[in-house]
Design an enzyme around this catalytic site. Sequence first.
Site, PDB file in Angstrom:
ATOM      1  N   ASP A  15      49.594  16.487 -31.890  1.00 46.78           N
ATOM      2  CA  ASP A  15      50.243  17.760 -31.565  1.00 46.78           C
ATOM      3  C   ASP A  15      50.424  17.794 -30.051  1.00 46.78           C
ATOM      4  O   ASP A  15      49.813  17.005 -29.324  1.00 46.78           O
ATOM      5  CB  ASP A  15      49.358  18.928 -32.029  1.00 46.78           C
ATOM      6  CG  ASP A  15      49.958  20.290 -31.678  1.00 46.78           C
ATOM      7  OD1 ASP A  15      51.199  20.432 -31.751  1.00 46.78           O
ATOM      8  OD2 ASP A  15      49.204  21.209 -31.310  1.00 46.78           O
ATOM      9  N   SER A  16      51.237  18.741 -29.607  1.00 49.67           N
ATOM     10  CA  SER A  16      51.401  18.936 -28.171  1.00 49.67           C
ATOM     11  C   SER A  16      50.078  19.346 -27.518  1.00 49.67           C
ATOM     12  O   SER A  16      49.892  19.149 -26.328  1.00 49.67           O
ATOM     13  CB  SER A  16      52.439  20.028 -27.936  1.00 49.67           C
ATOM     14  OG  SER A  16      52.072  21.187 -28.666  1.00 49.67           O
ATOM     15  N   TYR A  47      55.247  22.030 -25.790  1.00 49.52           N
ATOM     16  CA  TYR A  47      56.505  21.315 -26.004  1.00 49.52           C
ATOM     17  C   TYR A  47      57.617  22.304 -26.391  1.00 49.52           C
ATOM     18  O   TYR A  47      58.780  22.015 -26.226  1.00 49.52           O
ATOM     19  CB  TYR A  47      56.374  20.323 -27.168  1.00 49.52           C
ATOM     20  CG  TYR A  47      55.576  19.063 -26.932  1.00 49.52           C
ATOM     21  CD1 TYR A  47      54.875  18.823 -25.747  1.00 49.52           C
ATOM     22  CD2 TYR A  47      55.525  18.087 -27.934  1.00 49.52           C
ATOM     23  CE1 TYR A  47      54.140  17.656 -25.575  1.00 49.52           C
ATOM     24  CE2 TYR A  47      54.802  16.911 -27.771  1.00 49.52           C
ATOM     25  CZ  TYR A  47      54.102  16.700 -26.591  1.00 49.52           C
ATOM     26  OH  TYR A  47      53.382  15.537 -26.436  1.00 49.52           O
ATOM     27  N   GLY A  48      57.212  23.437 -26.960  1.00 52.29           N
ATOM     28  CA  GLY A  48      58.167  24.342 -27.602  1.00 52.29           C
ATOM     29  C   GLY A  48      59.196  24.968 -26.684  1.00 52.29           C
ATOM     30  O   GLY A  48      60.211  25.490 -27.141  1.00 52.29           O
ATOM     31  N   CYS A  78      52.805  19.282 -35.572  1.00 51.07           N
ATOM     32  CA  CYS A  78      53.454  20.136 -34.585  1.00 51.07           C
ATOM     33  C   CYS A  78      54.825  20.483 -35.142  1.00 51.07           C
ATOM     34  O   CYS A  78      55.622  19.583 -35.425  1.00 51.07           O
ATOM     35  CB  CYS A  78      53.582  19.368 -33.274  1.00 51.07           C
ATOM     36  SG  CYS A  78      54.500  20.237 -31.993  1.00 51.07           S
ATOM     37  N   ASN A  79      55.087  21.756 -35.318  1.00 51.61           N
ATOM     38  CA  ASN A  79      56.386  22.153 -35.877  1.00 51.61           C
ATOM     39  C   ASN A  79      57.533  21.811 -34.939  1.00 51.61           C
ATOM     40  O   ASN A  79      58.631  21.485 -35.389  1.00 51.61           O
ATOM     41  CB  ASN A  79      56.387  23.661 -36.135  1.00 51.61           C
ATOM     42  CG  ASN A  79      55.607  24.024 -37.373  1.00 51.61           C
ATOM     43  OD1 ASN A  79      56.162  24.142 -38.447  1.00 51.61           O
ATOM     44  ND2 ASN A  79      54.300  24.176 -37.233  1.00 51.61           N
ATOM     45  N   THR A  80      57.261  21.881 -33.642  1.00 53.24           N
ATOM     46  CA  THR A  80      58.313  21.580 -32.662  1.00 53.24           C
ATOM     47  C   THR A  80      58.740  20.116 -32.789  1.00 53.24           C
ATOM     48  O   THR A  80      59.927  19.807 -32.893  1.00 53.24           O
ATOM     49  CB  THR A  80      57.790  21.894 -31.237  1.00 53.24           C
ATOM     50  OG1 THR A  80      57.429  23.271 -31.190  1.00 53.24           O
ATOM     51  CG2 THR A  80      58.813  21.584 -30.188  1.00 53.24           C
ATOM     52  N   GLU A 157      45.912  29.828 -27.210  1.00 58.02           N
ATOM     53  CA  GLU A 157      45.098  28.890 -26.432  1.00 58.02           C
ATOM     54  C   GLU A 157      44.008  29.618 -25.663  1.00 58.02           C
ATOM     55  O   GLU A 157      42.930  29.089 -25.440  1.00 58.02           O
ATOM     56  CB  GLU A 157      46.000  28.104 -25.472  1.00 58.02           C
ATOM     57  CG  GLU A 157      47.080  27.334 -26.211  1.00 58.02           C
ATOM     58  CD  GLU A 157      47.096  25.856 -25.911  1.00 58.02           C
ATOM     59  OE1 GLU A 157      46.685  25.479 -24.825  1.00 58.02           O
ATOM     60  OE2 GLU A 157      47.533  25.087 -26.795  1.00 58.02           O
ATOM     61  N   CYS A 189      54.435  27.333 -36.736  1.00 63.77           N
ATOM     62  CA  CYS A 189      53.862  26.790 -35.503  1.00 63.77           C
ATOM     63  C   CYS A 189      52.377  26.586 -35.778  1.00 63.77           C
ATOM     64  O   CYS A 189      51.721  27.485 -36.324  1.00 63.77           O
ATOM     65  CB  CYS A 189      54.055  27.785 -34.352  1.00 63.77           C
ATOM     66  SG  CYS A 189      53.217  27.282 -32.838  1.00 63.77           S
ATOM     67  N   THR A 190      51.879  25.410 -35.409  1.00 63.02           N
ATOM     68  CA  THR A 190      50.487  25.109 -35.770  1.00 63.02           C
ATOM     69  C   THR A 190      49.482  25.953 -34.978  1.00 63.02           C
ATOM     70  O   THR A 190      48.296  25.960 -35.308  1.00 63.02           O
ATOM     71  CB  THR A 190      50.186  23.609 -35.588  1.00 63.02           C
ATOM     72  OG1 THR A 190      50.620  23.204 -34.291  1.00 63.02           O
ATOM     73  CG2 THR A 190      50.889  22.789 -36.642  1.00 63.02           C
ATOM     74  N   HIS A 191      49.928  26.643 -33.937  1.00 62.92           N
ATOM     75  CA  HIS A 191      49.019  27.537 -33.215  1.00 62.92           C
ATOM     76  C   HIS A 191      48.803  28.874 -33.936  1.00 62.92           C
ATOM     77  O   HIS A 191      47.837  29.571 -33.664  1.00 62.92           O
ATOM     78  CB  HIS A 191      49.591  27.857 -31.819  1.00 62.92           C
ATOM     79  CG  HIS A 191      49.328  26.808 -30.795  1.00 62.92           C
ATOM     80  ND1 HIS A 191      49.891  25.563 -30.848  1.00 62.92           N
ATOM     81  CD2 HIS A 191      48.561  26.828 -29.678  1.00 62.92           C
ATOM     82  CE1 HIS A 191      49.491  24.862 -29.802  1.00 62.92           C
ATOM     83  NE2 HIS A 191      48.682  25.611 -29.070  1.00 62.92           N
TER      84      HIS A 191
HETATM   85  N1  DGL Z   1      52.088  23.055 -31.757  1.00 65.66           N
HETATM   86  C1  DGL Z   1      53.398  23.546 -31.402  1.00 65.66           C
HETATM   87  C2  DGL Z   1      54.189  23.817 -32.683  1.00 65.66           C
HETATM   88  O1  DGL Z   1      53.653  23.785 -33.780  1.00 65.66           O
HETATM   89  C3  DGL Z   1      53.338  24.784 -30.549  1.00 65.66           C
HETATM   90  C4  DGL Z   1      52.898  24.546 -29.145  1.00 65.66           C
HETATM   91  C5  DGL Z   1      53.974  24.004 -28.260  1.00 65.66           C
HETATM   92  O2  DGL Z   1      54.927  24.717 -27.920  1.00 65.66           O
HETATM   93  O3  DGL Z   1      53.855  22.852 -27.891  1.00 65.66           O
HETATM   94  O4  DGL Z   1      55.361  24.069 -32.598  1.00 65.66           O
END
Ligand code: DGL
Length: 272
Positions: A15-16, A47-48, A78-80, A157, A189-191
């Site tokens: 993941d990011s 990353y998003g 990571c969804n992004t 975070e 989004c995994t967060h």
């Molecule tokens: N983990 C990222 C996602 O699932 C979100 C955090 C990011 O923007 O990198 O999209």
Amino acid sequence: MSPARFDNRPIGVFDSGIGGLTVAAALRRALPNEDIFYLGDTERVPYGNKSPESIIRFARQDVAFLMRKGVKTVVAACNTVSSVAMEALHKSYPGLPILGVIEAGVDAALAAEAERITVIGTRATVNSDSYRRALHAVNPGLIVETLACPLLVPLAEEGVCDDPVTFHVFDLYLSELRRNPSDILVLGCTHYPVFRKALEHYFGGGLRIIDSANACAEMVKKYLAENSFGASPRKKGISRFFMTDLPSNIQESAGRFLGEEAGRVEKVSLDV
Ligand code: DGL
């Protein structure tokens, strides 16, 4: 009868940052015999908000790192990355099975048999239109709305998951949806799973919330079983955590996403 074949190489997950630990936790529960190597690119998160070119370049480096660790398969937790970079990753690493999280979230959303679905995620995920395309590919009649909620990642975070500030940020992005709720809300989004309780409270039970971490773990389990890729059932799986930066609060924040203490976190460089 030929003896059962096992593959004890680790599963790579990346993941990011630390959000993908929600997926790593679900994988650990679903696959207790597997070794899981997790990479979080904490030096470059998020990353998003970045361009597709940067996201693809970062994702390639993440996968290359895990390949050097000898993984048998990679999960883009990571969804992004799953929205923007999968095609590029499959082209760059043709022999390596790379699974994303979008498919699992889409399957879970379709199983809910909703008519109107809202997906929340990063700006890059929403701009890619990945969820709408995948949902409409199966059911073009669905009403699909996507909303970017970029401030939720830094809140997650920082552990600000159920605070007046959290609810102000929900108001900023989701007040219209609260007035006029859809059938289900997909946490794209995994967060975001860390906000689940607060979101349930915010919507007052007015819509169903789906997070893809468990669905993703089930998808990986099925993939391993179908391809004779699973580890020996006699083996107890270990987890290793690699991060490109170790902020001073890494143990606390990683533990929040993982749902338990992360133990040792190793600082790594993606440079070859
Ligand atoms: N983990 C990222 C996602 O699932 C979100 C955090 C990011 O923007 O990198 O999209």
